[in-house]
Design a protein around this motif. Structure first.
Motif, PDB file in Angstrom:
ATOM      1  N   LEU A  55       1.013  -1.341   0.231  1.00 12.05           N
ATOM      2  CA  LEU A  55      -0.222   0.137   0.308  1.00 12.05           C
ATOM      3  C   LEU A  55       1.345   1.033   0.061  1.00 12.05           C
ATOM      4  N   ARG A  56       0.275   2.018  -1.139  1.00 13.22           N
ATOM      5  CA  ARG A  56       1.468   3.600  -1.819  1.00 13.22           C
ATOM      6  C   ARG A  56       1.035   4.435  -0.511  1.00 13.22           C
ATOM      7  N   ALA A  57      -0.258   4.671  -0.423  1.00  8.25           N
ATOM      8  CA  ALA A  57      -0.466   6.227   0.392  1.00  8.25           C
ATOM      9  C   ALA A  57      -2.614   5.639   0.474  1.00  8.25           C
ATOM     10  N   ILE A  58      -2.561   6.348   1.210  1.00  4.83           N
ATOM     11  CA  ILE A  58      -4.450   6.308   1.857  1.00  4.83           C
ATOM     12  C   ILE A  58      -4.728   7.449   1.925  1.00  4.83           C
ATOM     13  N   PHE A  59      -5.936   8.341   0.671  1.00  5.08           N
ATOM     14  CA  PHE A  59      -6.807   8.931   0.982  1.00  5.08           C
ATOM     15  C   PHE A  59      -8.181   9.216   1.589  1.00  5.08           C
ATOM     16  N   ILE A  60      -7.713  10.054   2.789  1.00  6.89           N
ATOM     17  CA  ILE A  60      -9.444   9.722   3.529  1.00  6.89           C
ATOM     18  C   ILE A  60     -10.099  11.121   2.993  1.00  6.89           C
ATOM     19  N   THR A  61     -11.464  10.884   2.526  1.00  8.29           N
ATOM     20  CA  THR A  61     -12.347  11.721   1.918  1.00  8.29           C
ATOM     21  C   THR A  61     -12.814  12.413   3.530  1.00  8.29           C
ATOM     22  N   HIS A  62     -13.320  12.359   3.989  1.00 10.65           N
ATOM     23  CA  HIS A  62     -13.880  13.113   5.523  1.00 10.65           C
ATOM     24  C   HIS A  62     -13.390  12.084   6.443  1.00 10.65           C
ATOM     25  N   ILE A  63     -13.927  12.213   8.048  1.00 16.32           N
ATOM     26  CA  ILE A  63     -13.472  12.184   8.828  1.00 16.32           C
ATOM     27  C   ILE A  63     -14.451  11.490   9.501  1.00 16.32           C
ATOM     28  N   PHE A 124      -3.231  21.649  -1.681  1.00 15.33           N
ATOM     29  CA  PHE A 124      -3.098  20.177  -2.703  1.00 15.33           C
ATOM     30  C   PHE A 124      -3.281  19.468  -3.420  1.00 15.33           C
ATOM     31  N   HIS A 125      -1.336  18.736  -3.644  1.00 15.38           N
ATOM     32  CA  HIS A 125      -1.660  18.186  -5.128  1.00 15.38           C
ATOM     33  C   HIS A 125      -0.281  16.996  -3.857  1.00 15.38           C
ATOM     34  N   TRP A 126      -0.751  16.137  -4.729  1.00 16.06           N
ATOM     35  CA  TRP A 126      -0.426  14.722  -4.913  1.00 16.06           C
ATOM     36  C   TRP A 126       0.131  13.919  -5.785  1.00 16.06           C
ATOM     37  N   HIS A 127       1.705  12.954  -5.843  1.00 12.28           N
ATOM     38  CA  HIS A 127       1.766  12.156  -7.013  1.00 12.28           C
ATOM     39  C   HIS A 127       2.613  11.266  -6.246  1.00 12.28           C
ATOM     40  N   ASP A 128       3.226   9.864  -7.133  1.00  9.75           N
ATOM     41  CA  ASP A 128       4.260   9.279  -7.343  1.00  9.75           C
ATOM     42  C   ASP A 128       4.300   9.039  -9.220  1.00  9.75           C
ATOM     43  N   GLU A 129       4.855   7.804  -8.527  1.00 11.62           N
ATOM     44  CA  GLU A 129       5.285   7.721 -10.474  1.00 11.62           C
ATOM     45  C   GLU A 129       4.180   7.599 -11.483  1.00 11.62           C
ATOM     46  N   ALA A 137     -13.616  19.835  -3.170  1.00  9.82           N
ATOM     47  CA  ALA A 137     -14.260  20.311  -2.218  1.00  9.82           C
ATOM     48  C   ALA A 137     -15.316  20.307  -2.499  1.00  9.82           C
ATOM     49  N   LEU A 138     -16.264  18.763  -1.350  1.00  6.27           N
ATOM     50  CA  LEU A 138     -17.605  18.701  -1.909  1.00  6.27           C
ATOM     51  C   LEU A 138     -18.341  19.685  -0.874  1.00  6.27           C
ATOM     52  N   SER A 139     -19.940  19.162  -0.355  1.00  3.16           N
ATOM     53  CA  SER A 139     -20.221  20.074   0.463  1.00  3.16           C
ATOM     54  C   SER A 139     -21.533  18.774   1.173  1.00  3.16           C
ATOM     55  N   HIS A 140     -21.119  18.132   2.759  1.00  2.00           N
ATOM     56  CA  HIS A 140     -21.170  17.906   3.176  1.00  2.00           C
ATOM     57  C   HIS A 140     -21.359  18.129   4.452  1.00  2.00           C
ATOM     58  N   ARG A 141     -21.695  17.343   5.969  1.00  2.18           N
ATOM     59  CA  ARG A 141     -21.592  17.815   6.645  1.00  2.18           C
ATOM     60  C   ARG A 141     -19.970  18.437   7.824  1.00  2.18           C
ATOM     61  N   VAL A 142     -18.882  17.465   7.096  1.00  2.00           N
ATOM     62  CA  VAL A 142     -17.663  18.221   7.195  1.00  2.00           C
ATOM     63  C   VAL A 142     -17.005  18.228   6.387  1.00  2.00           C
ATOM     64  N   PRO A 143     -15.842  19.070   6.289  1.00  2.00           N
ATOM     65  CA  PRO A 143     -15.387  19.437   4.932  1.00  2.00           C
ATOM     66  C   PRO A 143     -14.802  17.435   4.344  1.00  2.00           C
ATOM     67  N   CYS A 144     -15.558  18.018   3.638  1.00  2.00           N
ATOM     68  CA  CYS A 144     -15.416  16.172   2.601  1.00  2.00           C
ATOM     69  C   CYS A 144     -14.327  16.556   1.023  1.00  2.00           C
ATOM     70  N   ARG A 145     -13.979  15.605   0.502  1.00  2.00           N
ATOM     71  CA  ARG A 145     -13.149  15.960  -0.699  1.00  2.00           C
ATOM     72  C   ARG A 145     -13.703  14.799  -2.269  1.00  2.00           C
ATOM     73  N   ALA A 146     -13.517  15.235  -3.446  1.00  2.00           N
ATOM     74  CA  ALA A 146     -13.383  13.886  -4.457  1.00  2.00           C
ATOM     75  C   ALA A 146     -12.302  14.420  -4.284  1.00  2.00           C
ATOM     76  N   TYR A 147     -11.768  12.699  -4.779  1.00  3.42           N
ATOM     77  CA  TYR A 147      -9.975  12.792  -5.316  1.00  3.42           C
ATOM     78  C   TYR A 147      -9.843  12.652  -6.938  1.00  3.42           C
ATOM     79  N   ARG A 204      -5.982   8.226 -19.018  1.00  2.85           N
ATOM     80  CA  ARG A 204      -7.641   8.372 -17.872  1.00  2.85           C
ATOM     81  C   ARG A 204      -7.418   8.840 -16.689  1.00  2.85           C
ATOM     82  N   ARG A 205      -8.423   9.039 -16.045  1.00  3.80           N
ATOM     83  CA  ARG A 205      -8.812  10.113 -15.085  1.00  3.80           C
ATOM     84  C   ARG A 205     -10.277   9.825 -15.089  1.00  3.80           C
ATOM     85  N   MET A 206      -9.932   8.982 -13.258  1.00  2.00           N
ATOM     86  CA  MET A 206     -11.870   8.926 -12.901  1.00  2.00           C
ATOM     87  C   MET A 206     -10.763  10.072 -11.231  1.00  2.00           C
ATOM     88  N   ILE A 207     -12.509  10.150 -11.099  1.00  2.00           N
ATOM     89  CA  ILE A 207     -13.213  10.764  -9.916  1.00  2.00           C
ATOM     90  C   ILE A 207     -13.833  10.206  -8.670  1.00  2.00           C
TER      91      ILE A 207
END
Lengths: 323, 323
Positions: A55-63, A124-129, A137-147, A204-207
């Motif tokens: 596992l290289r990285a964990i992306f959490i959308t919100h808490i 915010f921006h992240w990359h590897d090879e 930024a999305l709209s939810h009860r707490v700050p939330c993201r789409a990656y 290719r790009r996916m959300i």
């Protein structure tokens, strides 16, 4: 780009659906990336080909807990398995507090470094090879993201006519040019990779979106994307009855957005536990598919736990397993 | 007294065994009690008859993650399901810190009160109308407890001869006496329940131990108990190879202790993930049973996830389901 759903239930697990988690990889399973980590994510992984060692990285959308409570167990199990590689955790700052508090109060140790990256940071921006990752930024009860995951490297194709016209014979030089390297020949000529190759397709790009009541926030990102994975917690009728407080989307809302954005592929997930999958049970999960299909003409799937998909190089979406 | 194993693996889950959790009840499933709560305990419960709505108390043996990481999910799911009843949590103080930190950093709320009781307090004792619970300090890397569950109420039996000799006719009076109440008759006679009934047997008593490298610490409690549930993380050979640091017990150690204490029933659990259950696989879990049987002549079981048992009124132990 491959991905496997580790959980597709909103809020609490059901007998057949775990809470949210998605394993994603560029090719094969090494390395791979995890988006959200509800309780039991490490258990689900035991039934897939993905290992916490790669596992290289964990992306959490919100808490919220159904997206984070699996972190302590997954991280400590990785340590017990012998992991020593650093791990990036892209998440709101509270997730770092949560992990530290749990480790401190459970006599746990991690034999590898965690690298916390604030998902809410403006730049915010992240990359590897393999992948570039940005967020919306999305709209939810707490700050939330789409990656937004974009492949970083698309294989070049040689322009054979030009190579032949210029008398460049097949050999190691062709390989160098294909890899994007310019080559200086013995005769003094400098061959530019850009001149002798072309990049045959878009990357290719996916959300992968977190919880969100306003799909239109993804309008800009959606324009250049080939796939959207988005929650559809309820049907429109239930959403109307529940009211706006939970700040989730209905299948209809997401479908209308995906249609207007011209997205070719849509996978719905994060279903309220009221929806059932057993034949004849009610309310049946297929209600959500029926609702979405009325408003979306692209390729549509409802996610199930352990469903694996591939976003192909021609941007079509294939389900790799069949239940 | 009924109990169901929700997890029987040490440290990390395997494909067929979850980490530690045990559901226990005096009769039926309402109310019931949970001993330890590893990650995924709420998931396991979905496959049993126990509901978080009827959970009376949670007893945590020690703070390690494989015994505690399921708490945040179980507690918040109970709230989402509509629980309003208070819940007792008997645990070391760090567990309270862990739960508060997780709730605070995940935007969670509980719509019912948690009542934290320090399991490490010198005068620890807990009871409700069904069970008395005391504890015994064990020896592990962190403070750890065994909980001793004793049924609080044994049904009285009427002494029919005495009732007949004294001319007391069958009727509501008999029921009162059987329930332990003294009765004043119209003729002025006071009938003492203790005189007209007897308590026909000892109360059932069972020990549920946490992680422990010194079973002999249970010598006193073991004398009056009818059942011990104890970890047997390794075979003696593996325990010798691993060395003393993990502070676990071998099957041999526990079996020798149970034999010397005269315990009639022993269930081993909390097995290292190296042991496999599939036919022909190695090292096979049955190694641990074979080792224990060499040193213990009572009734012996190796626990499996979802195995349900009953400690009968005659102190025999029955497995209720068969895989």
């Amino acid at each position: 780009m491959d991905f496997t759903f580790l959980g597709t239930s909103a809020g609490s697990p059901t007998r057949s659906r775990n809470v949210t988690g998605l394993a994603l990889s560029h090719a094969g399973t090494k390395p791979w990336y995890l988006v959200d980590c509800g309780e039991g994510t490490q258990h689900q992984l035991l039934h897939t080909r993905y290992s916490v060692m790669q596992l290289r990285a964990i992306f959490i959308t919100h808490i919220h807990g159904d997206h984070t409570f699996g972190l302590p167990g997954l991280l400590t199990s990785a340590s017990m398995l012998g992991r020593t590689e650093p791990l990036d955790i892209i998440a709101p700052p509270q997730v770092q507090h949560l992990i530290h508090a749990v480790i401190e109060n459970s006599d746990s140790t991690l034999n590898y470094p965690l690298n916390f990256i604030d998902s809410e940071a403006a730049d915010f921006h992240w990359h590897d090879e393999h992948l570039d990752v940005s967020s919306v930024a999305l709209s939810h009860r707490v700050p939330c993201r789409a990656y937004v995951f974009t492949e970083r490297w698309v294989e070049r194709q040689l322009l054979h006519n030009r190579l032949q016209d210029d008398g460049i014979a097949p050999g190691p030089v062709w390989g160098e040019l294909k890899n994007g390297c310019d080559v200086l020949l013995d005769d003094g000529r400098l061959l530019k990779s850009d001149h002798y190759t072309e990049i045959p397709r878009q990357p290719r790009r996916m959300i992968v979106a977190g919880d969100n009541d306003t799909p239109a926030l993804l309008a800009t990102a959606g324009k250049d994307s080939h796939l959207l994975i988005h929650e559809a917690t309820y049907s429109q009728e239930v959403a109307d009855r529940v009211g706006p407080w939970p700040q989730h989307s209905s299948a209809e809302q997401v479908a209308r957005f995906a249609e207007s954005a011209g997205l070719p592929n849509l996978v719905l997930t994060h279903f309220s536990s009221r929806y059932r999958s057993e034949p004849g049970s009610t309310p049946h999960i297929n209600l959500l598919a029926a609702e979405a299909m009325q408003h979306y003409k692209g390729r549509l799937f409802l996610a199930r736990d352990f469903d694996a998909y591939r976003l192909e190089k021609d941007f079509s979406l294939t389900r790799l397993n069949d239940h």
